[in-house]
Design a protein around this motif. Sequence first.
Motif, PDB file in Angstrom:
ATOM      1  N   GLU A 779      38.499  39.348  40.341  1.00  0.00           N
ATOM      2  CA  GLU A 779      39.926  39.048  40.184  1.00  0.00           C
ATOM      3  C   GLU A 779      40.576  40.169  39.379  1.00  0.00           C
ATOM      4  OE1 GLU A 779      41.824  36.675  41.343  1.00  0.00           O
ATOM      5  OE2 GLU A 779      40.338  35.277  42.178  1.00  0.00           O
ATOM      6  N   GLU A 780      41.681  40.698  39.896  1.00  0.00           N
ATOM      7  CA  GLU A 780      42.472  41.673  39.145  1.00  0.00           C
ATOM      8  C   GLU A 780      43.458  40.906  38.276  1.00  0.00           C
ATOM      9  OE1 GLU A 780      45.406  45.538  39.885  1.00  0.00           O
ATOM     10  OE2 GLU A 780      44.403  44.542  41.572  1.00  0.00           O
ATOM     11  N   ILE A 781      43.256  40.968  36.969  1.00  0.00           N
ATOM     12  CA  ILE A 781      44.071  40.188  36.039  1.00  0.00           C
ATOM     13  C   ILE A 781      44.439  41.054  34.841  1.00  0.00           C
ATOM     14  CG2 ILE A 781      42.913  38.039  36.713  1.00  0.00           C
ATOM     15  CD1 ILE A 781      41.395  38.199  34.027  1.00  0.00           C
ATOM     16  N   PRO A 782      45.477  40.696  34.102  1.00  0.00           N
ATOM     17  CA  PRO A 782      45.803  41.423  32.868  1.00  0.00           C
ATOM     18  C   PRO A 782      44.638  41.316  31.869  1.00  0.00           C
ATOM     19  CG  PRO A 782      47.618  40.022  33.525  1.00  0.00           C
ATOM     20  CD  PRO A 782      46.449  39.632  34.378  1.00  0.00           C
ATOM     21  N   TYR A 783      44.398  42.396  31.142  1.00  0.00           N
ATOM     22  CA  TYR A 783      43.293  42.378  30.163  1.00  0.00           C
ATOM     23  C   TYR A 783      43.763  41.747  28.848  1.00  0.00           C
ATOM     24  CZ  TYR A 783      39.568  43.746  27.044  1.00  0.00           C
ATOM     25  OH  TYR A 783      38.543  43.713  26.131  1.00  0.00           O
ATOM     26  N   GLY A 820      29.249  37.634  33.453  1.00  0.00           N
ATOM     27  CA  GLY A 820      30.693  37.795  33.558  1.00  0.00           C
ATOM     28  C   GLY A 820      31.182  38.970  32.748  1.00  0.00           C
ATOM     29  N   ASN A 821      32.207  39.666  33.233  1.00  0.00           N
ATOM     30  CA  ASN A 821      32.714  40.830  32.532  1.00  0.00           C
ATOM     31  C   ASN A 821      34.185  41.053  32.872  1.00  0.00           C
ATOM     32  OD1 ASN A 821      32.378  43.270  30.928  1.00  0.00           O
ATOM     33  ND2 ASN A 821      32.580  44.390  32.849  1.00  0.00           N
ATOM     34  N   LEU A 822      34.940  41.525  31.896  1.00  0.00           N
ATOM     35  CA  LEU A 822      36.340  41.923  32.110  1.00  0.00           C
ATOM     36  C   LEU A 822      36.508  43.312  31.519  1.00  0.00           C
ATOM     37  CD1 LEU A 822      39.252  41.417  32.968  1.00  0.00           C
ATOM     38  CD2 LEU A 822      39.629  40.226  30.794  1.00  0.00           C
ATOM     39  N   THR A 826      38.997  50.996  36.046  1.00  0.00           N
ATOM     40  CA  THR A 826      40.224  51.820  35.942  1.00  0.00           C
ATOM     41  C   THR A 826      41.451  50.931  35.960  1.00  0.00           C
ATOM     42  OG1 THR A 826      40.468  52.105  38.323  1.00  0.00           O
ATOM     43  CG2 THR A 826      39.094  53.687  37.180  1.00  0.00           C
ATOM     44  N   TYR A 827      41.229  49.688  36.344  1.00  0.00           N
ATOM     45  CA  TYR A 827      42.306  48.702  36.256  1.00  0.00           C
ATOM     46  C   TYR A 827      41.665  47.416  35.756  1.00  0.00           C
ATOM     47  CZ  TYR A 827      40.350  47.112  40.724  1.00  0.00           C
ATOM     48  OH  TYR A 827      39.506  46.665  41.708  1.00  0.00           O
ATOM     49  N   PRO A 828      42.425  46.557  35.120  1.00  0.00           N
ATOM     50  CA  PRO A 828      41.807  45.330  34.574  1.00  0.00           C
ATOM     51  C   PRO A 828      41.166  44.501  35.676  1.00  0.00           C
ATOM     52  CG  PRO A 828      44.001  45.669  33.675  1.00  0.00           C
ATOM     53  CD  PRO A 828      43.858  46.648  34.794  1.00  0.00           C
ATOM     54  N   LEU A 829      39.853  44.315  35.589  1.00  0.00           N
ATOM     55  CA  LEU A 829      39.115  43.648  36.654  1.00  0.00           C
ATOM     56  C   LEU A 829      38.099  42.683  36.061  1.00  0.00           C
ATOM     57  CD1 LEU A 829      38.497  43.434  39.724  1.00  0.00           C
ATOM     58  CD2 LEU A 829      36.718  45.167  39.342  1.00  0.00           C
ATOM     59  N   LEU A 830      38.192  41.425  36.480  1.00  0.00           N
ATOM     60  CA  LEU A 830      37.214  40.424  36.083  1.00  0.00           C
ATOM     61  C   LEU A 830      36.166  40.327  37.192  1.00  0.00           C
ATOM     62  CD1 LEU A 830      37.829  36.920  34.572  1.00  0.00           C
ATOM     63  CD2 LEU A 830      36.391  37.134  36.600  1.00  0.00           C
ATOM     64  N   THR A 831      34.912  40.435  36.819  1.00  0.00           N
ATOM     65  CA  THR A 831      33.813  40.261  37.764  1.00  0.00           C
ATOM     66  C   THR A 831      32.878  39.183  37.247  1.00  0.00           C
ATOM     67  OG1 THR A 831      32.498  41.997  36.724  1.00  0.00           O
ATOM     68  CG2 THR A 831      33.902  42.645  38.560  1.00  0.00           C
ATOM     69  N   LYS A 926      40.040  28.880  36.668  1.00  0.00           N
ATOM     70  CA  LYS A 926      41.044  29.821  37.157  1.00  0.00           C
ATOM     71  C   LYS A 926      40.467  30.899  38.068  1.00  0.00           C
ATOM     72  CE  LYS A 926      45.134  32.123  35.254  1.00  0.00           C
ATOM     73  NZ  LYS A 926      45.844  32.481  34.009  1.00  0.00           N
ATOM     74  N   TYR A 927      39.245  31.345  37.756  1.00  0.00           N
ATOM     75  CA  TYR A 927      38.745  32.532  38.450  1.00  0.00           C
ATOM     76  C   TYR A 927      37.525  32.289  39.331  1.00  0.00           C
ATOM     77  CZ  TYR A 927      41.923  34.558  35.068  1.00  0.00           C
ATOM     78  OH  TYR A 927      43.043  34.844  34.326  1.00  0.00           O
ATOM     79  N   LEU A 928      36.745  31.253  39.065  1.00  0.00           N
ATOM     80  CA  LEU A 928      35.591  30.971  39.920  1.00  0.00           C
ATOM     81  C   LEU A 928      36.040  29.992  41.006  1.00  0.00           C
ATOM     82  CD1 LEU A 928      32.532  30.797  37.502  1.00  0.00           C
ATOM     83  CD2 LEU A 928      33.814  32.759  38.378  1.00  0.00           C
ATOM     84  N   ASP A 929      36.837  30.528  41.924  1.00  0.00           N
ATOM     85  CA  ASP A 929      37.443  29.694  42.950  1.00  0.00           C
ATOM     86  C   ASP A 929      36.639  29.769  44.251  1.00  0.00           C
ATOM     87  OD1 ASP A 929      38.032  32.212  43.965  1.00  0.00           O
ATOM     88  OD2 ASP A 929      40.137  32.149  43.345  1.00  0.00           O
TER      89      ASP A 929
END
Length: 942
Positions: A779-783, A820-822, A826-831, A926-929
Motif C-alpha cells: 500500500e502506498e500511504i503517507p509515512y 511488516g515494514n513502512l 523512494t516513496y512511502p510504501l507499506l509492505t 486498513k491495509y491487510l485487505d
Amino acid sequence: MKKITAFVFIAFLGLMTITAQGDGIQSTAIPEGDIPVDPDVIIGTLPNGLTYYIRNNGKPEDKVELRLVVNAGSIMETDRQLGLAHFMEHMNFNGTKNFEKNDLVSYLQSIGVKFGADLNAYTSFDETVYILPIPSDDPEKLEKGFQILEDWAHNTTLSEEAIDGERGVVLEELRLRLGADQRMQKITLPKIMYGSKYAERLPIGTKENLENFTYEDVRDYFRTWYRPDLMAVIAVGDLDVKTLEEKIKTHFSKISKAKNPQKRESYQLPNHEETLIAIASDKEAAFTSVQVMYKDPFEAPQVKTVSDYRDRLVKNLFSTLINNRLDELRNSPNPPFVFGFSYYGGTFARTKNAYQSFAQTSPDGQMVALKAILEENERVKRYGFQEGEFDRAKKSLLARLEKQFNDRDKMESNRLIGEYVDHYLEESPIPGIAWEFNTTKDLLPGIRLEEISALINGFIHDDNRVIVLTGPEKEGLEQVTEEQVRTLLDEIKTAEIKPYKDSEVRNDLMESMPAAGTITSSEYDPDLEITTLTLSNGAKLTYKKTDFKNDEILFRAFSPGGTSLYSDEELQATSFANGGLTEAGIGGLSLNDMSKFMSGKIVRVRPFISSFSENFDGSAAPKDLETLFQMVHLYFTSLNKDEEAFQSHMAKQKSFLGNLMANPQFYFQDQISKIRNEGNPRYTGFPTVEKMDAADYDLAYQKYLERFDDAGDFHFYFVGNIDESALKEYASTYLASLPGKNSNEKYIPTAFRRKDMYQKHVIERGSDPKSYVSIQWEEEIPYDRETAMAVDALGELLTIKLIEKLREEEGGVYGVGANGNLTKITYPLLTFSISFPCGPENTEKLIAAALDEIEKIKKDGVSPEDMGKIKETYLVKQKEDLKTNRYWLTNMVRADQEERDLGLMMNLEGKLATLTSEDIQQVARKYLDENYFLGILMPEKE
C-alpha cells in the motif's frame, strides 16, 4: 522452532576447530607442558556425573546464555529409532513436568526470548544441544530459566497426545530436506562415511519410521541416553559465578545417577585401501561441486599439550598458504572454479580427521576444477611453499588472533560458550584467547617453512581417499565417469607442474599523497554523543566514538542518486556488470596484489551502486584505519579498468548461475518476481548466463566514474573505537582532498507501481511433494512513525499466532513467518508478507488458516498477553542493540537517507509506550485487505 543439524555438507567442516597430528619437521625442541584451562572458567562435576561450566561475562548486560549438552545423537539410535534423537529434541518443547505443551514457548516470549532466533536447539550425529538465553537481572526469570533447563534434562512428559501432535511438524521438516541435494546425498554419503554407522544415521531419520515408531521407542531413547553422566550444563553471562553454580547444583543434583547405564560407544570410520569415487547428478541440482577427501589412517588425536597446539598451528598455517594460492587461481583470467579451498580437520566422525579440498564450478567444469585442486596439492608436494607467502600467512594468522585478544573483554557470551560445548564433547582445548595469542607469538618464530611444506606428504595418499562429484543432469551435458576420474588421478602424478611463482607487491598502497583539504566546521550532539564534520569539498562525516569493541570501527557512506539516474537502457546494460567493477583492483594493484598487501591488516572496503545511492561499506581495526581511508580515496580516484579481471568475474558468475533455475525454489521466486514487475521497464530480474553475456563493462565503468566523481555530496559515517584526532587527520587528507562539485544530486523516485488487486498464481516446478506459499500486501500511504511501528509490531504478532496455529495446532508447517515494514524510499510504501513451506495437499487449508488469524486480529485486536510479548521482545533486543556499533551505524545512515529524527528513532521505549492494541488492529483492518498477491509453488503434475 529449532535449527537442526541433520546434514552439513562435509566440505564446510573447515569452519570447525582443527585438531592436529604432528607430521612435520621439528625445527626446535618440542614445547613441553599441558595446555591450561582458561582460569576464568569454572568446571565441576556433580555426584550424579553431570558436568558443568560457568563463566562470568558482562556482554551483553543482564543476560546469561545457558546450554544443556547431551552427549548422544542419532548415532546412538537403534534401527527402530531412526530420527528419534531429533524427535526427542522436539518433544522437549512440547510438554514437561513444569511446562505444559506451548506454555514453555509462551512464557519465554513473555520475557523477550524470541522463538527460533533465541530459543533453539540442534541434533547431530553425536550430540544434542539446547540453547536458552535468559535475563539475569530478575531472580524469578533466572529461576524459571534453570527450571526449563532441568525439565529438558529429565522431566519431559512424552505423552501420547504430544508425540502424535509433533509427528506432523517433524515430517514437515523432513519434507523441507527433500530435493536434489538429498537424492545425491544418498549416493555420496555411503562413500564419504564408508563402512560406518554414520552413513545410516542421518539425524532427520526416515519418513517410514517417523510415521510408524511406537511411543515406547522414543521413551526408550530418552531413558537410555538422557542421563547426567552424558550431560553438561553450561552457563556464561552477566551474573556472579556463585549464583550460577548454586542454581546448577540445586536443579541438577536431584537427577538420579543412572543404574546400569548402557555404554556410550565411540563409533569409528573404518579405513579402506581403495579410492572411492561417488558421482551423483540430478535434474534439479542448482550447483556443481567437486571434493577430494584424504582420511587419516589413524584415530584423531586430542590436542592436550603445548606440542599438540604447535602441531595445530602448523596445520593452520598450511591451510592459509594453500588457500591463498587457490584464491589466486580463482582470480586468474580463466578461473578453474567459482571458489575453492582446502583444510585439514574433522569429519562427521569424532574419531577421524581428514585433509580435504573442495571447489564449486560450472556444470561442465568438474574435471577442470578437480584437476586444478589436485595440481595445487601436487605442486606443494613437489616444491613446497615459499618464504614470501609464508611471511604473509604468519601476519594474517597473528592479526586475526590479535583482534580477538584485543576484544577479549568485549566478547559476547554466545560467542564464548561454543568453546565449552566442544570441550565437553570432544575435549577441545579452552586455554583462553590471552594464552593462545601469547603462545602463538612465542611459537611462530620457531616454525620453519620446511615443516609446513612437509605436511602434504602425510595429507595426501592413495588409500582412504574419496572423490565426490555432484551436479546437474540435463540434455547436452556429458556426465563425468569414474574412469575419467581415475585416469586424472594417475596423470597428476607424472604431469608437468611448474613451481609457484610469487611476486612482490609495493610497500605503500598510495604511490603519492593528495593535497589535503580541511575541516570547515564541527557540530556535536550531546544527547546522542555524535559529531558531524563538514569538509572543505562539501562532504560530511559523522562519527560516534564507542567502547563496545576495542578493535572495531565500522564504516558506511552514501550519496543520493544511484542507478535511478540511469536511463532504462543504461540500467539494463550495466545492472549485471556493476558487481565486477572492483575485481580489477585499485591504484594499479590487482585483486591478488591487494590480497598480498593486506596480509596482517584487518580492513575491508566495498563500493557499490544501489538503486537510489552510491555507497561504501567497510570496517577496520583502529590500527588500520588509515588504510581504510586510503582505499576509499583510491576507489574514488583510481579504480583500475581491466578487461581480463572483469571477464574472470563474469566467468565465475556464469558458472555459479549455470543451473540455478533447475532448483524449484529459485525458479518460483524468479517467476513470481517477473509477474509482480510486469510492465516495469527498470526491472532487471534474476541474473542469468545470457544477461551476464550482455553486460556492458565499458558503460558500467563509465557510469561508475560518473557516480563517484563528486565526493562533495557524500556523507561518511564511522562508529567504533575511534581516535578522534587520527580520524580528523585522515578525513582531511583522504576525503577532503577529493573533488567536490556541488552537484547535490537527488534520486529519482520510482514511477512503477504494482497492481493493487487480488492475484493468485500457481507455479508448478519440481518432482518432490513440497510446496511454498507467499502472501504479500503493498500500500502506498503517507509515512508516519506510529504507523511504521504498528505495522512492524503486526508482523511480530502474526508470526506468534501463525506458529501457534499452523505449526502447533495444525502440525502443517515446520516454520512460518510474517513481516511488516513502512519505508520512505523512494516513496512511502507499506509492505507486509506471510510465507511458509508445506505439503501440496495442505496449501489451501493453511492459507485459509493464516488469513483467518488476520481476521481474528481485525475483529478482536491484540490480547494484553500478546502485547506484553511483543513489547518485551523489542525492549530486550534493543537493550543489546544499543551496545553494538552495527545498530548505531545502521540507524545513523537510515535517519539521513530517510530524513528522519535519529533521536526519535532510538527512543524505542517512547514509541512502545504509546503503541496500543488498537494501533495494530487498525493497521490490519486498513491495509491487510482482500487485494493481496498470492504465490504458490506446487510440484509438477506427473
